[in-house]
Design a protein around this motif. Structure first.
Motif, PDB file in Angstrom:
ATOM      1  N   GLU A   1      31.026  82.933  51.607  1.00 11.73           N
ATOM      2  CA  GLU A   1      30.730  82.485  50.184  1.00 11.73           C
ATOM      3  C   GLU A   1      31.762  81.914  49.560  1.00 11.73           C
ATOM      4  O   GLU A   1      33.075  82.016  50.039  1.00 11.73           O
ATOM      5  CB  GLU A   1      30.145  83.610  49.088  1.00 11.73           C
ATOM      6  CG  GLU A   1      31.062  84.573  49.097  1.00 11.73           C
ATOM      7  CD  GLU A   1      30.436  85.939  48.075  1.00 11.73           C
ATOM      8  OE1 GLU A   1      29.265  85.970  48.012  1.00 11.73           O
ATOM      9  OE2 GLU A   1      31.274  86.411  47.265  1.00 11.73           O
ATOM     10  N   ALA A   2      31.476  80.997  48.528  1.00 11.11           N
ATOM     11  CA  ALA A   2      32.599  80.168  48.081  1.00 11.11           C
ATOM     12  C   ALA A   2      32.361  79.897  46.271  1.00 11.11           C
ATOM     13  O   ALA A   2      31.174  80.190  46.238  1.00 11.11           O
ATOM     14  CB  ALA A   2      33.036  78.683  48.347  1.00 11.11           C
ATOM     15  N   GLU A   3      33.244  80.326  45.624  1.00  6.47           N
ATOM     16  CA  GLU A   3      33.171  80.133  44.335  1.00  6.47           C
ATOM     17  C   GLU A   3      33.748  78.783  43.628  1.00  6.47           C
ATOM     18  O   GLU A   3      34.913  78.651  43.717  1.00  6.47           O
ATOM     19  CB  GLU A   3      33.491  81.108  43.444  1.00  6.47           C
ATOM     20  CG  GLU A   3      33.296  81.394  42.107  1.00  6.47           C
ATOM     21  CD  GLU A   3      33.306  82.796  41.340  1.00  6.47           C
ATOM     22  OE1 GLU A   3      33.941  83.562  41.898  1.00  6.47           O
ATOM     23  OE2 GLU A   3      32.898  82.844  40.084  1.00  6.47           O
ATOM     24  N   PHE A   4      32.951  78.125  42.855  1.00  4.10           N
ATOM     25  CA  PHE A   4      33.638  76.701  42.347  1.00  4.10           C
ATOM     26  C   PHE A   4      34.134  77.252  40.857  1.00  4.10           C
ATOM     27  O   PHE A   4      33.306  77.817  40.050  1.00  4.10           O
ATOM     28  CB  PHE A   4      32.138  75.765  42.090  1.00  4.10           C
ATOM     29  CG  PHE A   4      32.674  74.783  41.073  1.00  4.10           C
ATOM     30  CD1 PHE A   4      31.836  74.437  39.824  1.00  4.10           C
ATOM     31  CD2 PHE A   4      33.502  73.818  41.371  1.00  4.10           C
ATOM     32  CE1 PHE A   4      32.077  73.400  39.049  1.00  4.10           C
ATOM     33  CE2 PHE A   4      33.819  72.813  40.491  1.00  4.10           C
ATOM     34  CZ  PHE A   4      33.103  72.649  39.316  1.00  4.10           C
ATOM     35  N   ASN A   5      35.401  76.976  40.465  1.00  6.33           N
ATOM     36  CA  ASN A   5      35.942  77.341  39.248  1.00  6.33           C
ATOM     37  C   ASN A   5      36.377  75.986  38.911  1.00  6.33           C
ATOM     38  O   ASN A   5      37.415  75.411  39.277  1.00  6.33           O
ATOM     39  CB  ASN A   5      37.111  78.369  39.750  1.00  6.33           C
ATOM     40  CG  ASN A   5      37.631  78.741  38.282  1.00  6.33           C
ATOM     41  OD1 ASN A   5      37.877  78.037  37.312  1.00  6.33           O
ATOM     42  ND2 ASN A   5      37.839  80.250  38.242  1.00  6.33           N
ATOM     43  N   LYS A   6      35.724  75.441  37.876  1.00  9.59           N
ATOM     44  CA  LYS A   6      36.083  74.204  37.224  1.00  9.59           C
ATOM     45  C   LYS A   6      37.571  74.324  36.652  1.00  9.59           C
ATOM     46  O   LYS A   6      38.149  73.379  36.503  1.00  9.59           O
ATOM     47  CB  LYS A   6      34.840  73.818  36.146  1.00  9.59           C
ATOM     48  CG  LYS A   6      35.234  72.247  35.764  1.00  9.59           C
ATOM     49  CD  LYS A   6      33.996  71.824  34.971  1.00  9.59           C
ATOM     50  CE  LYS A   6      33.904  70.561  34.340  1.00  9.59           C
ATOM     51  NZ  LYS A   6      32.870  70.039  33.489  1.00  9.59           N
ATOM     52  N   SER A   7      37.673  75.415  35.801  1.00  7.32           N
ATOM     53  CA  SER A   7      38.960  75.364  34.847  1.00  7.32           C
ATOM     54  C   SER A   7      40.276  75.468  35.883  1.00  7.32           C
ATOM     55  O   SER A   7      41.401  74.899  35.547  1.00  7.32           O
ATOM     56  CB  SER A   7      38.774  76.492  33.999  1.00  7.32           C
ATOM     57  OG  SER A   7      38.919  77.786  34.833  1.00  7.32           O
TER      58      SER A   7
END
Lengths: 112, 115
Positions: free
Chosen positions: A64-70
């Motif tokens: 799984e991967a997590e998108f972190n915009k900040s």
């Protein structure tokens, strides 16, 4: 400049341990993000992709991967790795011409 | 098989010679990409074909590089007057639709060595 950076060229980890492969993208890269995997002597295949919606994306083989915009990150994780996860993992984003730009790859080395 | 195929798998050539690399995409895929992967580096986009549209050649590194796609299927990447810096693995990928967010399916690559 548009870029995708994979901070680690190699990540050694013991079998059944968790792993995180890091990926950061420049703010000029669009937020279409991908992880591809290349198993030994095989072609690249898509692991997962983030286009929109939930920031936690689930892919094949328990990754799984997590998108972190900040933090402009898209780190790949797996809670427990197996010897069969030995491969090179590539993060990619999309540039302004809608073409993929790629990180340099991270080799995941599983120690028995 | 039903995957993307590339030939040859390995090519060794002398500096200054021309080479042709072939890609057979998955049947029915309208989009075809060529990439170059140099040692220790990520993939570098070269060229993109979508249906009958003019190809996106923005990634070709010099005018020694060209590619064509005949009949919307097989593609050939040609490198003229090869240089040692052209040594790399050349990857071809295809996708079903025209969006570059579509999943790309990769061939095994052609390893080019220029002596």
């Amino acid at each position: 400049a548009q870029s995708v950076t994979q901070l680690d060229s190699q990540v050694p980890v013991f079998e059944e341990a968790p792993v995180e492969l890091r990926c950061n993208y420049s703010s000029s890269v669009s937020v279409y993000l991908f992880w591809y995997v290349q198993y030994p002597n095989q072609g690249l295949q898509l692991l997962l992709k983030y286009l929109s919606g939930s920031t936690l994306v689930k892919g094949i083989n328990g990754f799984e991967a997590e998108f972190n915009k900040s933090q402009t990150s898209f780190h790949l994780r797996k809670p427990s790795v197996h010897i069969s996860d030995t491969a090179e993992y590539f993060c990619a984003g999309m540039d302004s011409n809608y073409q993929l730009i790629w990180g340099a790859g991270t080799k995941l080395i599983i120690k028995p | 098989g039903a995957g993307v195929s590339q030939s040859p798998s390995n090519k060794v050539t002398e500096k200054g010679k021309d080479v042709e690399l072939r890609c057979d995409p998955i049947s029915g895929h309208t989009a075809l990409y060529w990439y170059r992967q140099s040692l220790g580096q990520g993939l570098e986009f070269l060229i993109y074909f979508q249906g009958n549209s003019a190809p996106d050649k923005s990634g070709l590194p010099s005018d020694r590089f060209s590619a064509e796609r005949t009949g919307g299927s097989v593609s050939t990447l040609t490198i003229q007057r090869t240089q040692q810096e052209d040594s790399a693995v050349y990857l071809c990928a295809s996708s079903l639709g025209g969006s570059t967010t579509d999943t790309q399916y990769f061939g095994p690559g052609t390893r080019l060595t220029v002596l």
